[in-house]
Write a protein that holds these residues in place. Structure first.
Motif: not given
Ligand code: NAP
Length: 313
Positions: A142-148, A161-172
């Motif tokens: 899970f960690n580091g995966k790109s999150v949309g 906010k939670r995904a950032v703590a797992f090192g995930c780049p965020i798009g929306y």
């Protein structure tokens, strides 16, 4: 306030039911259907309706109570309420935002983790005794995966906010671009899906967002992508989702909500790359109590002629 009639549409949470009963004259619509003689006799006294995600306030229900002043939903989503009709009739509407945000975001991250690390599947593996015969095999991280995120509102932001703590780049994708440094805005859902490994759905359900996740979006997410839906079932074209999973055009899915819940497409029950929850995003004791208290506080404020705590209309 004991003489004020309040109609509860369905059973939702005993604590809420008991607290309404202690303060108002409560009509439980699961015991007294709208067309029952008892309810017709008492309809004039009902000034408030309390609904939820299962059963809200449609035109028929609103018309049953000629003296209805306020609809309170034990949810943040308003999709089960005929808002135009409430507006037209001057009926106030309140919901339960904020108090549930963190728990829904936790559930969304939990679903993503469960799909990627195959948590439900590995639990079944241990229980069935299969571990005695085989190794389980590998999951994906899970960690580091790109999150949309579709819908960077309260819940979407809490997921980010939670995904950032797992090192995930965020798009929306949202109706409007937010001024959040570090989160990348995509002007279309399709672009967002094409640039995401995990796609979360957390927007409001409206005519515009119905089936916002369609075949094209699913194909853009692709065979290594996973879809997590904590919004509403109708955000996703379920028929397309099922065929994409069966044809392995999508890597997996974590679903808390379904188009025709509590009915779940049978094909999903057979798939190991899918984790299914019975719409429990908000269902912790703490959040349920906070939501119930907010419903009560809103009703009390309304009947005391004080400002509503969380007004929608
Ligand atoms: P919110 O703060 O109002 O956020 C809603 C988001 O949806 C906003 O980002 C909004 O965009 C976006 N949106 C609305 N219309 C859109 C459109 N046409 N296209 C794209 N984006 C659109 O609400 P919330 O508190 O986060 O709750 C969101 C939803 O989660 C609820 O409506 C409910 O359906 C669902 N929910 C599910 C559970 C569960 O148990 N699974 C629990 C609670 C809530 P803008 O920011 O640009 O306005």
């Amino acid at each position: 306030m004991e003489s004020i009639g309040v109609a509860m549409t369905t059973q939702m949470f005993t604590y809420l039911e008991q607290n309404l009963e202690g303060r108002f004259n409560l009509f439980k619509l699961w015991n007294h259907p709208l067309d029952s003689d008892f309810l017709q006799l008492n309809a004039q006294s009902v000034r408030a309706v309390v609904g939820c995600t299962k059963s809200g306030a449609d035109a028929r229900l609103i018309d049953t109570f000629p003296n209805l002043e306020i609809v309170a939903t034990f949810s943040v989503g308003l999709d089960k309420i005929d808002l135009p009709k409430c507006l037209e009739k001057g009926i106030r509407v309140v919901n339960t935002p904020d108090v549930l945000t963190d728990d829904v975001a936790d559930a969304a991250i939990g679903l993503a983790m469960a799909v990627l690390r195959r948590i439900s599947e590995s639990d079944r593996f241990v229980r069935s005794g299969s571990w005695m015969k085989n190794d389980f095999g590998l999951g994906t991280r899970f960690n580091g995966k790109s999150v949309g995120i579709i819908g960077l509102g309260r819940i979407g932001s809490a997921i980010a906010k939670r995904a950032v703590a797992f090192g995930c780049p965020i798009g929306y994708f949202s109706r409007t671009e937010k001024h959040h440094r570090g989160y990348k805005y995509f002007p279309s859902v399709l672009d967002l899906a094409a640039n995401s490994q995990i796609l979360f759905v957390s927007c409001t359900l409206t005519e515009e967002t119905k089936h916002i996740v369609n075949r094209e979006v699913i194909d853009a997410l692709g065979p290594n992508g996973i879809l997590i839906n904590v919004g509403r079932g109708a955000h996703v074209n379920e028929t397309e989702l099922v065929s994409a999973l069966l044809e392995r055009r999508l890597g997996g899915a974590g679903l808390d909500v379904f188009e025709n819940e509590p009915h779940v497409p049978e094909q999903l029950l057979e798939l190991n790359n899918v984790v299914l929850l019975p719409h429990v995003g908000t269902d912790t004791i703490e959040t349920s109590i906070a939501m119930a208290d907010l419903v009560i506080r809103n009703l009390e404020a309304h009947f005391r002629n004080e400002p509503l705590i969380t007004p929608v209309i």
